[in-house]
Design a protein around this motif. Structure first.
Motif, PDB file in Angstrom:
ATOM      1  N   ASP A  21      39.386  -9.808  -8.191  1.00  0.00           N
ATOM      2  CA  ASP A  21      39.581  -8.172  -7.157  1.00  0.00           C
ATOM      3  C   ASP A  21      37.903  -7.134  -8.640  1.00  0.00           C
ATOM      4  O   ASP A  21      37.353  -6.854  -8.456  1.00  0.00           O
ATOM      5  N   ARG A  22      38.942  -6.891  -9.453  1.00  0.00           N
ATOM      6  CA  ARG A  22      38.569  -6.311 -10.723  1.00  0.00           C
ATOM      7  C   ARG A  22      38.737  -6.953 -12.091  1.00  0.00           C
ATOM      8  O   ARG A  22      38.946  -8.083 -11.602  1.00  0.00           O
ATOM      9  N   VAL A  23      37.999  -6.802 -13.198  1.00  0.00           N
ATOM     10  CA  VAL A  23      37.498  -7.585 -13.784  1.00  0.00           C
ATOM     11  C   VAL A  23      37.980  -6.775 -15.180  1.00  0.00           C
ATOM     12  O   VAL A  23      37.285  -5.747 -15.062  1.00  0.00           O
ATOM     13  N   ALA A  24      38.785  -6.941 -15.974  1.00  0.00           N
ATOM     14  CA  ALA A  24      38.656  -5.901 -17.500  1.00  0.00           C
ATOM     15  C   ALA A  24      37.138  -6.902 -18.152  1.00  0.00           C
ATOM     16  O   ALA A  24      38.409  -8.017 -18.631  1.00  0.00           O
ATOM     17  N   VAL A  25      36.836  -6.591 -18.749  1.00  0.00           N
ATOM     18  CA  VAL A  25      35.663  -7.868 -20.225  1.00  0.00           C
ATOM     19  C   VAL A  25      36.648  -7.223 -21.303  1.00  0.00           C
ATOM     20  O   VAL A  25      36.510  -5.891 -22.007  1.00  0.00           O
ATOM     21  N   PHE A  26      37.467  -7.561 -22.516  1.00  0.00           N
ATOM     22  CA  PHE A  26      37.834  -7.253 -23.885  1.00  0.00           C
ATOM     23  C   PHE A  26      36.815  -7.458 -25.106  1.00  0.00           C
ATOM     24  O   PHE A  26      35.869  -8.861 -24.366  1.00  0.00           O
TER      25      PHE A  26
ATOM     26  N   GLU B 273      50.376  -0.330 -15.562  1.00  0.00           N
ATOM     27  CA  GLU B 273      50.161   0.856 -16.106  1.00  0.00           C
ATOM     28  C   GLU B 273      50.367   0.361 -16.995  1.00  0.00           C
ATOM     29  O   GLU B 273      51.286   0.727 -18.064  1.00  0.00           O
ATOM     30  N   VAL B 274      49.431   0.617 -17.477  1.00  0.00           N
ATOM     31  CA  VAL B 274      49.032   0.330 -19.177  1.00  0.00           C
ATOM     32  C   VAL B 274      48.126   2.015 -19.813  1.00  0.00           C
ATOM     33  O   VAL B 274      47.211   2.014 -19.365  1.00  0.00           O
ATOM     34  N   ARG B 275      48.963   2.197 -20.554  1.00  0.00           N
ATOM     35  CA  ARG B 275      47.789   3.292 -21.256  1.00  0.00           C
ATOM     36  C   ARG B 275      48.107   3.689 -23.028  1.00  0.00           C
ATOM     37  O   ARG B 275      48.782   3.638 -23.629  1.00  0.00           O
ATOM     38  N   ASP B 276      46.534   3.188 -22.814  1.00  0.00           N
ATOM     39  CA  ASP B 276      46.907   3.463 -24.852  1.00  0.00           C
ATOM     40  C   ASP B 276      47.314   2.339 -25.664  1.00  0.00           C
ATOM     41  O   ASP B 276      47.603   2.779 -26.467  1.00  0.00           O
ATOM     42  N   LEU B 277      47.002   1.196 -24.911  1.00  0.00           N
ATOM     43  CA  LEU B 277      48.030  -0.034 -25.488  1.00  0.00           C
ATOM     44  C   LEU B 277      47.421  -0.785 -27.083  1.00  0.00           C
ATOM     45  O   LEU B 277      45.305   0.003 -27.094  1.00  0.00           O
ATOM     46  N   GLY B 278      47.967  -0.265 -28.135  1.00  0.00           N
ATOM     47  CA  GLY B 278      47.675  -0.527 -29.300  1.00  0.00           C
ATOM     48  C   GLY B 278      48.740  -1.427 -30.027  1.00  0.00           C
ATOM     49  O   GLY B 278      50.396  -1.563 -30.212  1.00  0.00           O
ATOM     50  N   LYS B 279      47.900  -2.602 -31.398  1.00  0.00           N
ATOM     51  CA  LYS B 279      49.310  -3.703 -30.997  1.00  0.00           C
ATOM     52  C   LYS B 279      48.395  -4.389 -32.794  1.00  0.00           C
ATOM     53  O   LYS B 279      47.105  -5.058 -32.215  1.00  0.00           O
ATOM     54  N   ARG B 280      48.902  -4.366 -33.659  1.00  0.00           N
ATOM     55  CA  ARG B 280      48.231  -4.536 -34.584  1.00  0.00           C
ATOM     56  C   ARG B 280      49.035  -5.601 -35.599  1.00  0.00           C
ATOM     57  O   ARG B 280      50.462  -5.750 -34.964  1.00  0.00           O
ATOM     58  N   TYR B 281      48.931  -6.893 -36.117  1.00  0.00           N
ATOM     59  CA  TYR B 281      49.356  -7.667 -36.679  1.00  0.00           C
ATOM     60  C   TYR B 281      49.216  -7.743 -38.525  1.00  0.00           C
ATOM     61  O   TYR B 281      48.012  -8.340 -38.417  1.00  0.00           O
TER      62      TYR B 281
ATOM     63  N   VAL C 100      44.024   0.583 -25.293  1.00  0.00           N
ATOM     64  CA  VAL C 100      43.008  -0.363 -24.149  1.00  0.00           C
ATOM     65  C   VAL C 100      44.160   0.493 -22.815  1.00  0.00           C
ATOM     66  O   VAL C 100      45.229   0.862 -23.077  1.00  0.00           O
ATOM     67  N   SER C 101      43.978   0.855 -21.664  1.00  0.00           N
ATOM     68  CA  SER C 101      44.396   1.289 -20.710  1.00  0.00           C
ATOM     69  C   SER C 101      43.427   0.818 -19.226  1.00  0.00           C
ATOM     70  O   SER C 101      42.485   0.391 -19.085  1.00  0.00           O
TER      71      SER C 101
END
Lengths: 297, 241
Positions: free
Chosen positions: A190-195, A5-13, A22-23
């Motif tokens: 089965d499923r794909v998330a396009v970033f 489960e990924v909820r509202d993921l944020g990461k910055r460098y 990203v969820s």
């Protein structure tokens, strides 16, 4: 049941945002694909799922717990991570198997058995990749994260690797697969998330993504007699008509072929050299990601 | 952990050129120098000892500095650069254990090399066995720890494996100079001799423990301090990828 489960993921460098809200959920036993151009945040996302990076925002859970606490249940195959040059294949396998309570031996199925005494630095790209997969699976993980699995493999080795992935899935392992090969995503996922730019721009089955493309079907032919283009344009299924020399190219929805051939039959025109092109995941990908960086690497 | 040490030991041995050089070179140098009659004659410059007697501590310096500065930093920086440490951080085992394994193996190799030198010196040239074995052990362990810690600081701070190799070689050359490996210590100005006594791996303490009475505790304390400070800096600044 969602195993990841990924909820509202944020990461910055520094100032650069790598991943932004990203969820997604991955169901147990699923092969979930992550697609997108370079720098779209794919690797950062899977690194957070693997517990290698700490997200700045949002949450990630694997098997209902923080990834770092279930490390032995997650098998990871990373881009650009090697072993000491002079370590032998057999040594790597036995060393890594000593880290886990119930190690699994994939070396036979991955065709590594004849190479057990070979040193890592002398392996071909394909063998390095297969060893990397074997090491990712050695802890009998419930979740396997495979990043750019088949990059650098020849087409035969790539197909062999795909059957391994299918075999791994049928053993009940959930797979998170980062790829930039559409064929691979279409065949395995089965499923794909396009970033794109650190966000998910589409999340669907491969065929679901394809059906989103405008003009998902295209018919080309050379009419045996003069054909009024306006008649074609009047058909509800048609979105676009163009004439290239003698050839007529008609784009439109899925029922396009039937509509066009019925019209031609009514006008008693024969379509010579008739060809039908179906949109592929490639087209969907180009449209979703703004056409950048498709054949990169 | 034992498995890691075993694998690291195999890798060490497999790197034949480097491992042989580290283990055997000091003995070979001793044999070559000892073959020259003039260097086997007692002389007043060496306090009534022979040249080869006075050079023993410099051979130990070479061993410790070679392993601690030529092997440790490059291997560790290469592990990081190639993503070996990153690969391990995806497993339940912490990558630090790989570094510990690496240090243990290299430290054992260094001790083995020193023991070999002691045996060859005793058997071939009739050099006394260490007068103060405990002192010598302390001097070698603390001096080795200080040198290894410097190597780790370099591995931690250098941006690439190549840079680590370059920086380490520079420090290696410097320590060899102060340790009297290039020019015997009696030919060096007294300031340089003094610096040599206090810079790792601590040539003076080794010499004192071997053929004198006991090592100066201040020399040993400095080595311990260097290990502590450099070790802390390395641990604080180390990047895993």
């Amino acid at each position: 049941m969602a195993i990841i489960e990924v909820r509202d993921l944020g990461k910055r460098y520094g100032p650069r945002v790598a991943v932004d809200s990203v969820s997604f959920d991955v169901a147990e036993g699923e092969i979930f694909g992550i697609l997108g151009p370079n720098g779209a945040g794919k690797t950062t996302t899977v690194e957070c799922v693997a517990g290698l990076r700490t997200p700045d925002r949002g949450s990630v859970s694997v098997l209902g717990r923080p990834p770092a606490s279930v490390r032995s249940a997650i098998g990871v195959q990373l881009q650009a991570s090697e072993l000491p040059e002079r370590m032998r294949v057999g040594e790597a396998l036995s060393l890594f198997s000593s880290f886990y309570p119930a190690p699994a031996d994939w070396s036979e199925r991955l065709g590594l058995t004849p190479h057990l005494r070979a040193e890592f630095g002398r392996l071909s790209g394909g063998l390095k990749q297969r060893l990397s997969i074997a090491l990712a699976l050695i802890g009998s993980p419930r979740v396997a994260i495979l990043d750019e699995l088949t990059t650098g493999l020849d087409p035969q080795a790539r197909r062999d690797t795909w059957s391994v992935v299918e075999e791994v899935r049928s053993a009940g392992v959930t797979i998170l697969l980062v790829t930039h090969f559409m064929e691979e995503a279409e065949r395995l996922c089965d499923r794909v998330a396009v970033f794109r730019d650190g966000r998910i721009v589409a999340l669907d089955t491969p065929s679901g993504l394809v059906s989103r493309v405008d003009g998902s079907c295209r018919v080309r032919f050379v009419p045996s007699a003069h054909l009024d283009v306006a008649l074609l344009q009047a058909l509800p299924e048609v979105t676009e008509v163009s004439v290239v020399g003698e050839q007529v190219v008609v784009s439109g929805s899925e029922n396009l072929l039937h509509a066009v051939t019925s019209l031609l039959a009514r006008k008693q025109i024969v379509a010579r050299g008739l060809r039908v092109d179906q949109a592929s995941l490639d087209d969907a990908y180009v449209e979703l990601t703004g056409g950048r960086d498709v054949a990169d690497h | 952990m034992l498995r890691i040490i075993e694998v690291e030991a195999r890798l060490f041995v497999r790197d034949r050129l480097n491992s042989l050089f580290a283990l055997v070179f000091p003995c070979l140098l001793l044999l070559v120098l000892g073959a020259i009659p003039g260097l086997r004659t007692p002389a007043p410059e060496f306090g009534g000892l022979r040249f080869i007697d006075s050079y023993l501590s410099s051979l130990v310096v070479f061993t410790l500095a070679f392993i601690g500065l030529q092997r440790v930093p490059t291997v560790v920086a290469t592990y990081r650069e190639k993503g070996v440490l990153r690969r391990l951080s995806t497993t339940p085992m912490h990558p630090a254990r790989l570094l510990v394994g690496q240090l243990v193996v290299n430290f054992c190799a260094a001790i083995l090399s020193v023991l070999l030198t002691i045996v060859v010196a005793y058997v071939v040239f009739g050099v006394d066995l260490p007068h103060h074995p405990l002192g010598l052990a302390c001097a070698v362990v603390l001096g080795g720890a200080g040198t290894f810690a410097l190597g780790l600081v370099i591995a931690a701070l250098a941006p690439t494996a190549r840079a680590a190799g370059g920086w380490a070689t520079a420090v290696f050359m410097l320590l060899m100079f102060f340790g009297g490996v290039y020019l015997p210590r009696f030919m060096l100005p007294s300031v340089v001799q003094k610096i040599g006594s206090y810079s790792p791996p601590g040539v003076e303490a080794v010499q004192q423990a071997w053929l004198g009475s006991a090592p100066d505790w201040r020399h040993l304390a400095i080595m311990g301090l260097v290990s502590l400070v450099a070790g802390t800096v390395a641990a604080r600044t180390f990047r895993w990828e």
